[in-house]
Motif scaffolding. Structure first.
Motif, short mmCIF file in Angstrom:
data_model
loop_
_atom_site.label_atom_id
_atom_site.label_comp_id
_atom_site.label_asym_id
_atom_site.label_seq_id
_atom_site.Cartn_x
_atom_site.Cartn_y
_atom_site.Cartn_z
N ASN A 72 10.25 -0.68 -33.52
CA ASN A 72 10.69 -1.30 -34.77
C ASN A 72 12.13 -0.90 -35.08
OD1 ASN A 72 10.63 -2.70 -37.21
ND2 ASN A 72 9.83 -0.95 -38.33
N LEU A 73 13.07 -1.69 -34.58
CA LEU A 73 14.49 -1.37 -34.73
C LEU A 73 15.10 -1.96 -35.99
CD1 LEU A 73 15.53 -1.96 -31.01
CD2 LEU A 73 15.39 0.26 -32.16
N VAL A 74 14.75 -3.21 -36.29
CA VAL A 74 15.27 -3.90 -37.47
C VAL A 74 14.14 -4.70 -38.09
CG1 VAL A 74 17.64 -4.08 -36.59
CG2 VAL A 74 16.00 -5.91 -36.11
N ALA A 75 14.34 -5.19 -39.29
CA ALA A 75 13.36 -6.08 -39.89
C ALA A 75 13.24 -7.33 -39.02
CB ALA A 75 13.78 -6.46 -41.31
N ARG A 76 12.02 -7.67 -38.64
CA ARG A 76 11.82 -8.77 -37.69
C ARG A 76 12.44 -10.08 -38.19
NH1 ARG A 76 8.78 -8.80 -33.37
NH2 ARG A 76 7.83 -6.82 -34.00
N ALA A 77 12.41 -10.30 -39.49
CA ALA A 77 12.93 -11.54 -40.05
C ALA A 77 14.43 -11.70 -39.83
CB ALA A 77 12.61 -11.62 -41.54
N THR A 78 15.12 -10.59 -39.57
CA THR A 78 16.58 -10.67 -39.40
C THR A 78 17.00 -11.07 -37.99
OG1 THR A 78 16.83 -8.33 -38.80
CG2 THR A 78 16.89 -8.89 -41.15
N LEU A 79 16.06 -11.12 -37.06
CA LEU A 79 16.43 -11.45 -35.68
C LEU A 79 16.98 -12.86 -35.57
CD1 LEU A 79 13.50 -9.85 -33.64
CD2 LEU A 79 15.86 -9.01 -33.86
N ASP A 80 16.46 -13.78 -36.38
CA ASP A 80 16.92 -15.17 -36.31
C ASP A 80 18.31 -15.35 -36.91
OD1 ASP A 80 14.57 -15.97 -35.10
OD2 ASP A 80 13.60 -16.54 -36.98
N ILE A 81 18.75 -14.40 -37.71
CA ILE A 81 20.09 -14.48 -38.31
C ILE A 81 20.91 -13.24 -37.93
CG2 ILE A 81 19.48 -16.01 -40.23
CD1 ILE A 81 19.19 -13.49 -41.98
N ALA A 82 20.68 -12.75 -36.72
CA ALA A 82 21.29 -11.48 -36.31
C ALA A 82 22.80 -11.53 -36.26
CB ALA A 82 20.74 -11.05 -34.95
N TRP A 83 23.37 -12.68 -35.90
CA TRP A 83 24.84 -12.76 -35.84
C TRP A 83 25.45 -12.54 -37.22
CZ3 TRP A 83 27.89 -12.56 -31.74
CH2 TRP A 83 27.32 -12.83 -30.48
N GLN A 84 24.80 -13.06 -38.23
CA GLN A 84 25.29 -12.88 -39.60
C GLN A 84 24.88 -11.53 -40.17
OE1 GLN A 84 24.14 -15.98 -42.36
NE2 GLN A 84 24.21 -14.59 -44.10
N ARG A 85 23.58 -11.24 -40.09
CA ARG A 85 23.02 -10.08 -40.78
C ARG A 85 23.44 -8.76 -40.16
NH1 ARG A 85 22.53 -6.55 -43.31
NH2 ARG A 85 20.74 -5.63 -44.37
N HIS A 86 23.63 -8.75 -38.84
CA HIS A 86 23.92 -7.49 -38.17
C HIS A 86 25.33 -7.42 -37.58
CE1 HIS A 86 19.86 -6.37 -38.89
NE2 HIS A 86 19.35 -7.30 -38.10
N ILE A 87 25.74 -8.44 -36.83
CA ILE A 87 27.06 -8.38 -36.19
C ILE A 87 28.18 -8.56 -37.20
CG2 ILE A 87 28.56 -9.36 -34.44
CD1 ILE A 87 26.11 -7.86 -33.33
N LEU A 88 28.15 -9.64 -37.97
CA LEU A 88 29.20 -9.86 -38.97
C LEU A 88 29.18 -8.79 -40.04
CD1 LEU A 88 31.47 -11.60 -40.12
CD2 LEU A 88 29.73 -12.98 -41.29
N ASP A 89 28.00 -8.44 -40.51
CA ASP A 89 27.87 -7.43 -41.55
C ASP A 89 28.51 -6.11 -41.12
OD1 ASP A 89 26.79 -6.68 -44.17
OD2 ASP A 89 25.41 -5.40 -43.06
N SER A 90 28.25 -5.70 -39.89
CA SER A 90 28.81 -4.45 -39.38
C SER A 90 30.29 -4.59 -39.01
CB SER A 90 28.02 -4.00 -38.14
OG SER A 90 26.67 -3.77 -38.44
N GLY A 91 30.61 -5.69 -38.33
CA GLY A 91 31.96 -5.86 -37.82
C GLY A 91 33.03 -5.99 -38.88
N GLN A 92 32.65 -6.43 -40.09
CA GLN A 92 33.65 -6.58 -41.15
C GLN A 92 34.30 -5.25 -41.53
OE1 GLN A 92 32.04 -7.68 -45.09
NE2 GLN A 92 30.01 -7.02 -44.36
N LEU A 93 33.65 -4.13 -41.21
CA LEU A 93 34.24 -2.83 -41.54
C LEU A 93 35.51 -2.56 -40.74
CD1 LEU A 93 31.15 -0.44 -41.83
CD2 LEU A 93 32.33 -1.71 -43.63
#
Length: 219
Positions: A55-76
């Motif tokens: 269980n690495l991330v909320a399963r529901a976020t896998l479909d929006i991973a580019w936004q929820r994880h990559i963009l969210d993190s990369g904006q820093l």
């Protein structure tokens, strides 16, 4: 403490934040190379594969991973100080934002994660992508002082507690970059005055209710 605010996101920015956000859109918004996007794609493929058993991330976020994880993190990355060489990412989980910043930056990223299975995943991605990153399988309270240029965290702890835990790893010019939600103003109000910090909030590129909180020691 009073936080300075930046203007809210434009309608153009919020209209881009859809579940159909593509790698190309993220590439444009983060201003990164195609090679970097390819590395993100490998990372997300590993994430999806491992998610079946860990269980690495909320399963529901896998479909929006580019936004929820990559963009969210990369904006820093846009808020990193010039010449940043070391980043301490606390409560790294599946590597957000630590691994994303390691892919984007030359800085050495030290990731602190107490869950053993998650650290094995982090190490797997590091080897696969040949990243300049180090994983510490322990709690931040047990980690010897690191004094990095920047400390990052997402969903780590309420601000007051986070500052207390991170204080031993801060030098006078250390910058804190924290991904926060809608309650950031309340957290700032309740934050203790020691150490004295200057705060600036920026609207998130990935979440209309999210904020990037930048903290520096107020000299």
């Amino acid at each position: 403490m009073t936080a300075k605010k930046t203007p809210k996101m434009t309608s153009e920015m919020t209209s881009e934040m859809t579940p159909e956000m593509t790698p190309e859109t993220v590439q444009d918004m983060l201003n990164v190379s195609r090679e970097t996007i390819d590395k993100f794609a490998i990372y997300l493929a590993l994430l999806e594969k491992w998610q079946k058993s860990v269980n690495l991330v909320a399963r529901a976020t896998l479909d929006i991973a580019w936004q929820r994880h990559i963009l969210d993190s990369g904006q820093l990355a846009r808020y990193l100080p010039a010449g940043c060489k070391t980043i301490l990412d606390v409560g790294s989980g599946a590597g957000f934002p630590g691994l994303v910043l390691s892919i984007m930056q030359d800085a050495t990223v030290h990731m602190v994660e107490s869950d053993h299975k998650k650290t094995v995943f982090l190490q797997t991605v590091i080897r696969k992508l040949d990243l300049s990153a180090v994983v510490h399988n322990e709690r931040i309270e047990s980690l010897p002082a690191m004094v990095p240029d920047v400390i990052t965290a997402r969903a780590f702890a309420p601000l007051g507690k986070a500052i207390t835990l991170l204080a031993p790893h801060m030098r006078p010019d250390t910058v804190l970059l924290l991904l926060k939600g809608r309650n950031v103003e309340e957290e700032l109000t309740e934050m203790p005055d020691y150490p004295i910090m200057a705060a600036v909030t920026y609207p998130s590129l990935s979440d209309p209710e999210g904020m990037v909180l930048q903290l520096t020691q107020d000299h």
